[in-house]
Design an enzyme around this catalytic site. Sequence first.
Site, PDB file in Angstrom:
ATOM      1  N   CYS A  53      39.686   4.749  63.715  1.00  0.00           N
ATOM      2  CA  CYS A  53      39.809   3.287  63.598  1.00  0.00           C
ATOM      3  C   CYS A  53      40.866   2.872  62.560  1.00  0.00           C
ATOM      4  O   CYS A  53      40.909   3.452  61.484  1.00  0.00           O
ATOM      5  CB  CYS A  53      38.441   2.726  63.227  1.00  0.00           C
ATOM      6  SG  CYS A  53      38.444   1.030  62.649  1.00  0.00           S
ATOM      7  N   PRO A  54      41.737   1.905  62.846  1.00  0.00           N
ATOM      8  CA  PRO A  54      41.851   1.130  64.097  1.00  0.00           C
ATOM      9  C   PRO A  54      42.732   1.796  65.157  1.00  0.00           C
ATOM     10  O   PRO A  54      42.893   1.264  66.243  1.00  0.00           O
ATOM     11  CB  PRO A  54      42.485  -0.174  63.625  1.00  0.00           C
ATOM     12  CG  PRO A  54      43.371   0.235  62.489  1.00  0.00           C
ATOM     13  CD  PRO A  54      42.637   1.366  61.790  1.00  0.00           C
ATOM     14  N   GLY A  55      43.349   2.954  64.804  1.00  0.00           N
ATOM     15  CA  GLY A  55      44.093   3.674  65.832  1.00  0.00           C
ATOM     16  C   GLY A  55      45.523   4.023  65.495  1.00  0.00           C
ATOM     17  O   GLY A  55      46.321   4.306  66.389  1.00  0.00           O
ATOM     18  N   ASP A  64      35.090   7.252  65.832  1.00  0.00           N
ATOM     19  CA  ASP A  64      34.921   6.367  64.672  1.00  0.00           C
ATOM     20  C   ASP A  64      33.856   5.327  64.999  1.00  0.00           C
ATOM     21  O   ASP A  64      33.813   4.811  66.113  1.00  0.00           O
ATOM     22  CB  ASP A  64      36.233   5.662  64.320  1.00  0.00           C
ATOM     23  CG  ASP A  64      36.265   5.181  62.872  1.00  0.00           C
ATOM     24  OD1 ASP A  64      35.318   4.482  62.456  1.00  0.00           O
ATOM     25  OD2 ASP A  64      37.226   5.509  62.161  1.00  0.00           O
ATOM     26  N   ASP A 116      29.977   9.416  63.741  1.00  0.00           N
ATOM     27  CA  ASP A 116      30.538   9.897  62.479  1.00  0.00           C
ATOM     28  C   ASP A 116      31.434  11.103  62.777  1.00  0.00           C
ATOM     29  O   ASP A 116      31.027  12.038  63.472  1.00  0.00           O
ATOM     30  CB  ASP A 116      29.379  10.307  61.552  1.00  0.00           C
ATOM     31  CG  ASP A 116      29.853  10.759  60.178  1.00  0.00           C
ATOM     32  OD1 ASP A 116      31.014  11.199  60.052  1.00  0.00           O
ATOM     33  OD2 ASP A 116      29.063  10.681  59.224  1.00  0.00           O
ATOM     34  N   ASP A 134      42.345  11.594  59.568  1.00  0.00           N
ATOM     35  CA  ASP A 134      42.768  10.888  58.348  1.00  0.00           C
ATOM     36  C   ASP A 134      41.566  10.125  57.805  1.00  0.00           C
ATOM     37  O   ASP A 134      41.472   8.913  57.931  1.00  0.00           O
ATOM     38  CB  ASP A 134      43.928   9.939  58.662  1.00  0.00           C
ATOM     39  CG  ASP A 134      44.500   9.283  57.405  1.00  0.00           C
ATOM     40  OD1 ASP A 134      44.238   9.796  56.303  1.00  0.00           O
ATOM     41  OD2 ASP A 134      45.195   8.254  57.525  1.00  0.00           O
ATOM     42  N   LYS A 162      42.878  13.855  50.550  1.00  0.00           N
ATOM     43  CA  LYS A 162      43.042  12.922  49.437  1.00  0.00           C
ATOM     44  C   LYS A 162      43.103  13.717  48.134  1.00  0.00           C
ATOM     45  O   LYS A 162      42.323  14.652  47.919  1.00  0.00           O
ATOM     46  CB  LYS A 162      41.891  11.915  49.399  1.00  0.00           C
ATOM     47  CG  LYS A 162      41.635  11.204  50.734  1.00  0.00           C
ATOM     48  CD  LYS A 162      42.868  10.490  51.266  1.00  0.00           C
ATOM     49  CE  LYS A 162      42.633   9.982  52.682  1.00  0.00           C
ATOM     50  NZ  LYS A 162      43.840   9.383  53.283  1.00  0.00           N
TER      51      LYS A 162
END
Length: 366
Positions: free
Chosen positions: A221-223, A240, A260, A277, A306
């Site tokens: 999301c959102p793509g 998502d 999830d 991501d 991250k």
Amino acid sequence: MNKIALYCRPGFEKECAAEITDKAGQKEIYGFARVKDNSGYVLFECYQHEDADRLIREIPFRELIFARQMLVVGELLRDLPPEDRVSPIVGMLHGVIERAGDLRVEVPDTNESKELLKFCRKFTVPLRNAMRQEKILQIRENTKRPVIHVFFIAPGCCYVGYSYSHNNSPFYMGIPRLKFPSDAPSRSTLKLEEAFHVFIPYDEWEERLASGLYAVDLGACPGGWTYQLVKRSMMVHAVDNGPMSQSLMDTGQVRHHKVDGFKFEPLVKNIYWLVCDMVEKPAKVTQLMADWLVNGWCREAIFNLKLPMKKRYEEVAHNLQKMNLQLKENGINAQIQAKHLYHDREEITVHVRRIWSAYAASRNND
């Protein structure tokens, strides 16, 4: 010339320095890193004069995470005379390099240095002509010959040196120039596009980024990342709990699973690409990616990790080493590459390509 210059994102000089010091030590080459915060580059000065050239030959550039470019340089040229900036630069290269294939006049990726870019573009023309006259540079560009770099860190001040075309970044300043597509749902799309440019040779795009391949995007999301896969005519399982861009759903190439990303398991065995991501601890994401590869659920994966606030290089190296060990223990031969991309911020992007099982009995299933 006994120094190596490495370009990096401003603010990540310490990570870049830690990495080159570590890699040089593994080759039993010793020296020290000069770091200036937020400068956008690092200098590594070798104790032995010939070691700088040896380093840029022997350390695979593709294995460096935080460096955007790697080159040998000499002493800083200061206060170049405005009436003749060319001669001192050409003089630095006499007896060092001949018949180079390209010239790049560059600056660090900082706001202050961007003001020099216009000058660099203009200055390249007379400098190129002079180098050709002196036979330092070939008449025509040659991608198989060394690249000359003139690296301006301030007006009238530059480092002069060279890199090897088979072991450097092919991009000016080490940065792929990409345009944000107006119909993409988020700017994160540029991260995956840059990853394709950095990790996958262009002559393999038709095979490894082929139309009709199946892919999974965890945390889609959102793509933004799904957009890159759809653009290449792949069929995508977008995973998502959040909403996906309607324009992507309208293509008919996307199936949205409201699950999830850490719990999703594919029901099919034809997944080639896994992309991810998600904002999560690096160790947790690395383990998830390793599980997918060990289970044979995908052939290639690109994912973001991250970065922590401290000891970023050490944390990244630890996670990648742990992943590599887990894959080997499960009989999987894989190539692992990681890069702090231009479009990354407090994160790095990792690419893993499963080659085949190390155990012959398992290869038939790959």
